[in-house]
Design an enzyme around this catalytic site. Structure first.
Site, PDB file in Angstrom:
ATOM      1  N   ASP A  54       0.861  -1.169   0.000  1.00 51.45           N
ATOM      2  CA  ASP A  54       0.000   0.000   0.000  1.00 51.45           C
ATOM      3  C   ASP A  54       0.905   1.229   0.000  1.00 51.45           C
ATOM      4  O   ASP A  54       2.106   1.138   0.258  1.00 51.45           O
ATOM      5  CB  ASP A  54      -0.885  -0.034   1.252  1.00 51.45           C
ATOM      6  CG  ASP A  54      -1.768   1.190   1.373  1.00 51.45           C
ATOM      7  OD1 ASP A  54      -2.296   1.637   0.345  1.00 51.45           O
ATOM      8  OD2 ASP A  54      -1.918   1.704   2.491  1.00 51.45           O
ATOM      9  N   LYS A  55       0.343   2.392  -0.291  1.00 51.83           N
ATOM     10  CA  LYS A  55       1.157   3.618  -0.301  1.00 51.83           C
ATOM     11  C   LYS A  55       0.967   4.425   0.975  1.00 51.83           C
ATOM     12  O   LYS A  55       1.872   4.597   1.769  1.00 51.83           O
ATOM     13  CB  LYS A  55       0.818   4.482  -1.519  1.00 51.83           C
ATOM     14  CG  LYS A  55       1.668   5.758  -1.597  1.00 51.83           C
ATOM     15  CD  LYS A  55       1.259   6.647  -2.747  1.00 51.83           C
ATOM     16  CE  LYS A  55      -0.002   7.423  -2.442  1.00 51.83           C
ATOM     17  NZ  LYS A  55       0.186   8.442  -1.384  1.00 51.83           N
ATOM     18  N   THR A  56      -0.249   4.903   1.185  1.00 48.39           N
ATOM     19  CA  THR A  56      -0.504   5.813   2.295  1.00 48.39           C
ATOM     20  C   THR A  56      -0.370   5.094   3.627  1.00 48.39           C
ATOM     21  O   THR A  56      -1.043   4.106   3.886  1.00 48.39           O
ATOM     22  CB  THR A  56      -1.912   6.414   2.174  1.00 48.39           C
ATOM     23  OG1 THR A  56      -2.035   7.027   0.887  1.00 48.39           O
ATOM     24  CG2 THR A  56      -2.160   7.433   3.259  1.00 48.39           C
ATOM     25  N   LEU A 116       5.451  -0.001 -15.160  1.00 48.92           N
ATOM     26  CA  LEU A 116       4.071  -0.044 -15.637  1.00 48.92           C
ATOM     27  C   LEU A 116       3.157   0.638 -14.631  1.00 48.92           C
ATOM     28  O   LEU A 116       3.245   0.385 -13.425  1.00 48.92           O
ATOM     29  CB  LEU A 116       3.615  -1.499 -15.840  1.00 48.92           C
ATOM     30  CG  LEU A 116       2.184  -1.692 -16.338  1.00 48.92           C
ATOM     31  CD1 LEU A 116       2.030  -1.182 -17.761  1.00 48.92           C
ATOM     32  CD2 LEU A 116       1.768  -3.167 -16.261  1.00 48.92           C
ATOM     33  N   THR A 164      -4.413   1.969 -14.108  1.00 51.90           N
ATOM     34  CA  THR A 164      -5.471   2.588 -13.314  1.00 51.90           C
ATOM     35  C   THR A 164      -6.511   1.550 -12.911  1.00 51.90           C
ATOM     36  O   THR A 164      -6.567   0.450 -13.466  1.00 51.90           O
ATOM     37  CB  THR A 164      -6.148   3.710 -14.098  1.00 51.90           C
ATOM     38  OG1 THR A 164      -6.737   3.170 -15.289  1.00 51.90           O
ATOM     39  CG2 THR A 164      -5.132   4.783 -14.492  1.00 51.90           C
ATOM     40  N   ASN A 198      -8.513  -1.089   4.668  1.00 52.24           N
ATOM     41  CA  ASN A 198      -8.677  -1.392   3.251  1.00 52.24           C
ATOM     42  C   ASN A 198      -7.592  -2.328   2.725  1.00 52.24           C
ATOM     43  O   ASN A 198      -7.664  -2.777   1.589  1.00 52.24           O
ATOM     44  CB  ASN A 198      -8.686  -0.095   2.433  1.00 52.24           C
ATOM     45  CG  ASN A 198      -7.401   0.694   2.604  1.00 52.24           C
ATOM     46  OD1 ASN A 198      -6.740   0.583   3.638  1.00 52.24           O
ATOM     47  ND2 ASN A 198      -7.043   1.479   1.624  1.00 52.24           N
ATOM     48  N   ASP A 199      -6.591  -2.628   3.540  1.00 52.13           N
ATOM     49  CA  ASP A 199      -5.529  -3.549   3.128  1.00 52.13           C
ATOM     50  C   ASP A 199      -5.714  -4.954   3.703  1.00 52.13           C
ATOM     51  O   ASP A 199      -4.919  -5.839   3.403  1.00 52.13           O
ATOM     52  CB  ASP A 199      -4.164  -3.017   3.577  1.00 52.13           C
ATOM     53  CG  ASP A 199      -3.882  -1.619   3.044  1.00 52.13           C
ATOM     54  OD1 ASP A 199      -4.139  -1.396   1.853  1.00 52.13           O
ATOM     55  OD2 ASP A 199      -3.423  -0.760   3.820  1.00 52.13           O
ATOM     56  N   ALA A 239      24.395  -9.603 -29.286  1.00 51.07           N
ATOM     57  CA  ALA A 239      23.639 -10.777 -29.709  1.00 51.07           C
ATOM     58  C   ALA A 239      22.411 -10.372 -30.502  1.00 51.07           C
ATOM     59  O   ALA A 239      22.045 -11.017 -31.484  1.00 51.07           O
ATOM     60  CB  ALA A 239      23.244 -11.607 -28.489  1.00 51.07           C
TER      61      ALA A 239
END
Length: 1420
Positions: A438-440, A996, A999, A1058-1059, A1367
């Protein structure tokens, strides 16, 4: 009939299920009972028929007896066993393990006379010892839980007694459904109960749920509608209502029901009216409630699902190899049976070999061979390591002990360290291949700092505030929590505020002392005395960096232009106020009130104007009388919130709205009345002053105005207020509004008071709160505006959602072009904020007419009183309200990276772990954070998947794949995903390095079955993947997709509710105990306080745990096969008769006692490489990812080595004593002794770090063997007839030949293993071995060697790229890794002279590419 069946089913589940493993030192803590609290996605338990609750009173006696029989009492039992069922149930559980069943079968088999190999009691010994050890462990653990249960059940609370007509002390265990309970401040709630009375003047009860879900923020609960207006305590004898609610379930965030009065009128109940068992009453003198769920039916206990159990990858591998050992055993036994049959056939006529049965008949060789097969099974049973599973459990407990006591994991600020909640997957930490984060709050601090805002299309950069944040150094001192700062300083908000109780009244509840906790204080688990109240609990989201906001000068100048003179009567106000001024005013009002922030003044109770308190105040005009009447009417007519609110008194929405607007239509003609009317619409009279102090002076005499309460003498200053927010975003916006003198002063279920600069205190009637949810992605408040008397909806939420809900018509009389311009400019500002890495929110409003509101309220009231499908109906109701909005502006909030996150991610990527960031934030914000934390680097080519259809998604993925394949040196080998795609198709550091971004909408298409394979193939080419705008369900689906299709080891880490689903789906789930509660922690396998701790947890402890346990399991297989084969080789010389050349007691104790401790110590203490080196060389972690320590080939080589050593151990003594007249046990004794030395010294050769503990245990094992052999030989003359071990060891100790045999056998047996290790370390060392050599160097030599190692890695990377390019251009594949290794070894060998030992240190690792850490791009 349904309820008793549910009760029975529930108890049966508890009988066969696991019990909770509470390792907390505190006597009782609900958070330890919750394995996965707050899981809204989980199907509720025992859901079915509705529950009817009636008071435990005489008038309801018959009805109470009818319903209460099926309900549980409040006694709890978390133990698995009783005195009667302990032995049978524990045995039943232990025999669920296949190995125990196998040995039970052998015990039974040995009782069959025809196949008996040992004395019956001896065969039982290993199984009995193992079962006894585990039973004792389980019994002690269960007894500890029994004592805790006893303490809890005997806690005392106040329960109403119908006989004595008063509240009496009663134990928790005696509380039943329907009882009335009265609780005081700081008491723990004994059962789930509906709140009927609170001493708070607004019917509010503050609770702390830290004992339930870990959240320390205060939550508000409110009295059920219809009971709020009571000025005295509810009288149970007069209670005539009944409650109908849903059946007990484990959903902590849901409660559906209604309270039906005697007149059949129904009032909706929700979670806002429910007090949950395990929570603590705070800031409220006393409350009264009626019990609806008790004991094991409470939500807290229904979440008690016991310890998490996962099978590790290594354990699954070991189970497979146990089956191979079973197959090997069968082959050996079949060989013995066949040999016995052939032997008897050859000597069929010799009576000595073929003894007749008692009836004179001879047993045929074929049948004798069949019997011998089962005899051999018993004889060679030790081949299956029965002690392996017990040893694994002991080793994992030891590993967990050292992990939890690692000082580097300690967080002084939070006073927390790592928690190991799953006891059986520590080794999985060393094999992680994919990490989902997760980020936050996980990568960032979750400290939301207000940075910028856009209002009415104008951007306000807050440059001064930005400079303050850049130079900000948050003070850290031991006494920071107790330091006082001057009044009025914004940093006061950062100081902890005490949860003080209200002053006792003289009523019935006031007679109860505040410090009387009914004996429940120790249930808090803090070791406090009964009179102690916590005085220094830190308020969440209140550090100075969050609370100190410097206003933007331009915006502050415009804001200061809002004066009372701007406001005219309502019919003219919309035309007289400039659009920008109106937007600014509504914008900051929305920031202040569109939230669920709890406001408390720590040193005194809040002020609420009531009739009794107004009678003594001087009232100067008829206007004030009118306003007083209006206030009282408005308060009594308040309506419910989305979750739970208040029912209109009349029950008819139209009448309710008409009564609300009654006085707004009254016009008075006198000059005094006109002046009062102007005051009622302009909360500040005619003063031009914007000073808060002057405002208070000018209104010092007035008690009430229209929709406004003047600052009363006891009203706290803004800097003294304590904000209890459930999320940091809400707190940041409230503090930002306060910086502009729009201060949230108080909040009740009925009204919100805001001190708005020059306008003074404005009181908004709070009609409804529509809380935030992950589907709507927004929250709204419905209020009656004190200035216009209109119903206004203020909404804040994600810009992607709010922009779609904006009105296309012309609202508020403003031109459509102007609104469109504001929308376009705001969107540009939002995009700019996101590029700077800021979290964005949109603020909007909607003005409703009374008719529109009345119609919506009618449908909303039906949704609130529904039990079935209430959530769906409330969602539809919210969707009907939140549309045709007018955009006010947007906010940009900064969430800073946690300390050490970029370094940790760089190390984890070097370790070969692919990292995916899954977040609900905007694409630009997510990408910016990805660059800042080095998940993406500036030279990475970024591909963005953002499509609106499935076909477009498929086409775009194909295009990106072709470009990646074209730019990389070789095409990926097409490996079927269903088989084994453990690694990306090509190395990550060759050719084009790509990232990558996808959304949430596109992710929905990519997760569909037809596109899954293509999506996974695309992600395999990318070094990092960022999923933005992802929902919690999508997060878990992504983890599940990668885990199941790629068959890789996955780890998910998060900090919020939420995780939870993502954490539970992954092989290893890690929760961060941050600022968003403890739901993620309770659902996790391991819990840490900061993301940076993850690198050491994986790279050091994960590597150690995997290596130790792998080698220990292999060693167990080795020593059992090596020892059992001695018996097998002897069968070739005894006619395959199943005879043993060793006494049965020695045979049993050899594996059970003499050789069991050393491998356990090895599994706990072994360190192949030091922690410092593992951190400095993260690429060493790839050995665990590839399972190098425990490959199938390694297993078979170990068994072959065991066969070789057993051959040497048998035939060296055999040929030594060949032709002599020694007896069978005298021959077996040197075999046993040599085998002991071989097996123990084999462990010494394999150990990389021998300590004094290792040596003590090994020497102790050898001494115990000799002591037992000497004692057994001296005392047991006829212990096991007809065998006779008398004085054998004593004679051998005097025989030089015995010593020669033991030494020679040991040396020959271990020579190949020893030579292999020597050649391996000197000629072809693995990266682990070369890293081990670094630990032997001096600090200066080690630093130099590490520099050369890393330099070589970069040279290798460059050569690989060049080789790949050559190559690709020549059409040929690049040279193999081995040839590259050879070339680089010649060029980059590093010779190290250490004493007399010359070590060739090769600083190259072709399998472990390194990536250089480059700082992310600078922010704009």
């Amino acid at each position: 009939m349904t309820e008793p069946l549910q009760w029975t089913r529930y108890h049966w589940r508890r009988l066969i299920g696991g019990a909770n493993r509470d390792n907390d030192e505190r006597p009782y803590n609900y958070s330890s009972l919750l394995a996965c609290g707050g899981k809204t996605s989980q199907t509720p338990k025992l859901a079915g028929k509705h529950r009817v609750v009636v008071p435990h009173l005489r008038p309801f006696k018959e009805e109470y007896e009818k319903f209460s029989g099926a309900y549980m009492n409040n006694r709890i039992r978390t133990t698995k066993y009783t005195l009667l069922n302990f032995v049978p149930r524990n045995l039943f559980e232990q025999f669920h393990r296949a190995a125990n069943l196998y040995f039970l079968f052998l015990v039974v088999l040995n009782w069959v006379p025809l196949v008996e190999a040992f004395q019956k009691e001896i065969t039982m010994l290993p199984l009995v010892v193992v079962l006894t050890i585990i039973a004792i462990k389980d019994g002690l653990e269960d007894y500890r839980k029994y004592k805790i249960d006893k303490q809890i059940n005997n806690l005392v609370t106040k329960v109403y007694s119908p006989k004595e007509k008063k509240y009496i002390d009663r134990c928790w265990k005696d509380v039943t459904v329907g009882d009335f309970i009265r609780l005081s401040c700081n008491e723990v709630i004994p059962a789930d109960m509906v709140l009927l009375f609170s001493t708070d003047p607004d019917g509010i009860c503050h609770i702390e749920t830290s004992g339930l879900d870990g959240e320390s923020n205060l939550k508000q609960r409110q009295v059920a509608r219809g009971y709020t207006e009571q000025d005295s305590e509810v009288d149970p004898e007069k209670f005539s209502s009944r409650i109908e609610c849903e059946s007990p379930n484990n959903d902590l965030n849901r409660f559906r029901g209604f309270l039906e009065h005697s007149n059949k009128k129904r009032v909706g109940l929700s979670k806002e009216n429910l007090l949950l068992r395990g929570c603590t009453i705070r800031n409220t003198e006393a409350v009264v409630g009626i019990v609806v769920y008790a004991g094991h039916e409470t939500k807290a206990m229904l979440n008690n699902s016991g310890p998490r159990y996962k099978r590790s990858k290594l354990e699954r591998r070991a189970n497979t190899d146990v089956l191979w050992c079973v197959l090997l055993l069968i082959i050996m036994c079949f060989t013995g049976a066949l040999g016995h049959e052939i032997w008897l056939s050859r000597y069929e006529d010799v009576p000595f070999f073929n003894i007749p049965e008692p009836d004179g008949r001879l047993t045929s060789p074929l049948l004798a061979g069949f019997y011998m097969f089962w005899t051999m099974i018993i004889l060679l049973q030790v081949l299956i390591p029965i002690s392996l599973y017990v040893s694994i459990e002991i080793v994992k407990l030891g590993q967990i002990y050292f992990i939890q006591n690692d000082v580097d994991f300690y967080n002084e600020k939070m006073d927390s360290t790592v928690q190991c909640r799953a006891l059986n997957i520590t080794e999985d930490l060393g094999q992680i291949q994919y990490l989902f984060s997760d980020k936050t709050g996980t990568l960032t601090e979750n400290k939301m700092v207000f940075r910028r805002c856009s209002v009415a299309g104008f951007d306000y950069s807050h440059k001064v505030n930005a400079k303050r944040l850049e130079s900000y150094q948050e003070a850290v001192s031991e006494d920071e929590d107790f330091a006082d700062t001057p009044s009025g300083s914004p940093s006061d908000m950062a100081k902890p505020k005490a949860h003080s109780c209200r002053t006792a009244h003289n009523g019935p509840l006031g007679s109860k002392p505040l410090n009387h906790l009914s004996g429940s204080s120790f249930a808090l688990g803090n070791g406090e005395g009964a009179s102690e109240v916590p005085h220094s609990r830190q308020t969440a989201f209140s550090s100075p960096i969050e609370t100190d906001v410097v206003p933007d000068t331009r915006l502050l100048e415009k804001f200061s232009q809002i004066t009372p003179q701007l406001f005219t009567p309502p019919d003219e106000m919309a035309h007289s106020l400039p659009l920008e001024t109106l937007c600014i005013m509504d914008f900051f009002i929305a920031l202040a009130i569109c939230n669920t922030v709890v406001v408390s003044a720590p040193n005194q109770p809040r002020q609420k104007v009531r009739l009794s308190s107004l009678t003594g105040m001087p009232i100067k005009s008829l206007e004030e009388i009118k306003n007083l009447f209006q206030r009282l009417s408005v308060r009594r007519s308040s309506s419910p919130s989305l979750a739970s609110g208040k029912e209109p008194s009349s029950g008819v929405p139209n009448a309710f709205v008409n009564r609300l607007s009654l006085f707004s239509r009254i016009k008075l003609a006198s000059p005094v009345e006109e002046e009062g009317s102007q005051m009622s619409e302009s909360p500040q009279g005619s003063s031009n002053s914007t000073c808060h102090e002057e405002t208070e002076k000018q209104n010092s005499g007035a008690g009430v105005t229209n929709g406004k309460v003047d600052s009363l003498p006891g009203q706290p200053l803004a800097s003294d207020l304590c904000y209890e927010a459930e999320s940091p975003d809400e707190a940041a916006l409230v503090y930002a509004a306060r910086a502009y003198q729009c201060t949230l002063q108080s909040r009740t279920p009925e009204q919100v008071m805001v001190d708005f600069a020059a306008l003074g205190p404005l009181t908004f009637q709070l009609l409804h709160i529509l809380p935030f949810d992950s589907v709507r992605k927004r929250m709204s408040v419905v209020v009656r505006h004190p200035l216009s008397n209109q119903v206004v909806v203020y909404t804040k939420g994600a810009d992607s959602v709010i922009m779609e809900l904006l009105s296309v018509a012309s609202p508020d009389g403003t031109s459509l072009e102007k609104q469109q311009m504001i929308r376009e400019k705001t969107q540009k500002h939002l995009d700019d904020y996101a590029k700077r890495g800021l979290r964005t929110l949109c603020i909007a409003k909607k003005v409703m007419s009374d008719t529109e509101y009345a119609e919506w309220l009618k449908n909303h009231f039906l949704a609130e009183t529904s039990i079935d499908n209430r959530e769906e109906l409330l969602f539809e109701s919210a969707m009907r309200l939140e549309n045709k909005l007018t955009l006010l502006g947007a906010t940009g909030i900064e969430d800073r990276l946690q300390e050490g996150v970029p370094e940790s991610i760089e190390a984890l990527q070097k370790a070969g772990i692919k990292i995916w960031m899954l977040t609900g934030d905007k694409q630009e914000t997510a990408v910016n954070i990805a660059y800042a934390c080095k998940l993406l680097e500036p030279d990475d080519k970024l591909f963005i998947l953002n499509t609106q259809s499935k076909d477009a998604c498929e086409m775009l993925m194909s295009t990106i794949l072709k470009e990646l394949q074209k730019n990389n040196r070789a095409s990926p080998e097409q490996v079927p995903l269903s088989e084994n795609l453990h690694q990306p198709p090509v190395p990550q550091d060759l050719g084009l390095r790509a990232g990558l971004v996808i959304t949430g909408k596109t992710l929905e298409f990519a997760l569909q079955e037809s596109l899954q394979r293509q999506f996974l193939e695309l992600t395999a080419w990318c070094r990092a993947v960022v999923c933005c705008r992802a929902t919690p369900l999508q997060k878990s689906e992504v983890v599940k997709l990668v885990r199941n299709h790629l068959r890789v080891m996955t780890l998910a880490i998060g900090d919020g509710a939420n995780d939870v689903s993502m954490i539970q789906v992954a092989d290893v789930g890690i929760g961060i105990s941050g600022q968003e509660g403890m739901q993620a922690v309770m659902a996790s396998d391991f819990a840490i306080s900061q993301f940076r701790h993850l690198s050491k947890l994986l790279l050091v402890h994960g590597h150690w745990c995997y290596t130790r346990l792998s080698n220990m399991i292999l060693y167990f297989f080795y020593k059992n096969v090596a020892y059992v084969n001695l018996l097998f080789w002897y069968q070739f010389f005894c006619g395959f008769s199943g005879t043993s050349m060793t006494d049965y007691w020695v045979l049993i104790f050899f594996n059970l006692l003499f050789t069991s401790a050393p491998p356990v110590i090895y599994g706990v203490l072994e360190k192949d490489v030091s922690a410092e080196t593992l951190i400095q060389l993260p690429e060493l972690y790839t050995s665990g990812q590839k399972s190098e320590a425990y490959l199938p080939l390694t297993f078979w080589i170990t068994l072959l080595d065991a066969f070789y050593q057993s051959l040497v151990c048998f035939f060296v003594p055999y040929y030594t004593y060949q032709g002599s007249d020694i007896d069978i046990f005298t021959f077996g004794n040197p075999l046993n002794t040599a085998a002991l030395f071989i097996i123990l010294l084999h462990l010494v050769i394999e150990s990389k770090s021998l300590t004094w503990i290792h040596m003590v245990v090994i020497i102790g094992s050898i001494l115990s063997y000799f002591l037992f052999a000497l004692a057994f030989g001296a005392t047991c003359i006829t212990c096991n007839p007809p065998s006779n071990p008398y004085w054998i060891m004593q004679e051998h100790l005097l025989d030089p030949m015995f010593y020669l045999v033991c030494v020679l056998t040991t040396c020959i047996a271990l020579l190949p293993r020893f030579m292999y290790r020597v050649f391996q370390e000197s000629l072809f060392p693995s990266p682990i071995l070369r890293a081990k050599h670094l630990d032997r160097l001096t600090p200066e030599e080690k630093t130099e060697a590490l520099k050369k190692w890393k330099k070589t890695g970069k040279m290798d990377q460059a050569m690989s790229k060049y080789a790949g390019y050559s190559a690709a251009t020549s059409g040929r594949r690049p040279m193999s890794g081995h040839s590259t290794v050879s070339a680089m070894m010649l060029a980059t060998s590093y010779a190290i002279e250490q004493g007399n030992v010359s070590v060739c240190e090769t600083v190259f690792d072709s399998d472990m590419p390194q990536t250089s850490g480059v700082a992310g791009p600078p922010k704009d």
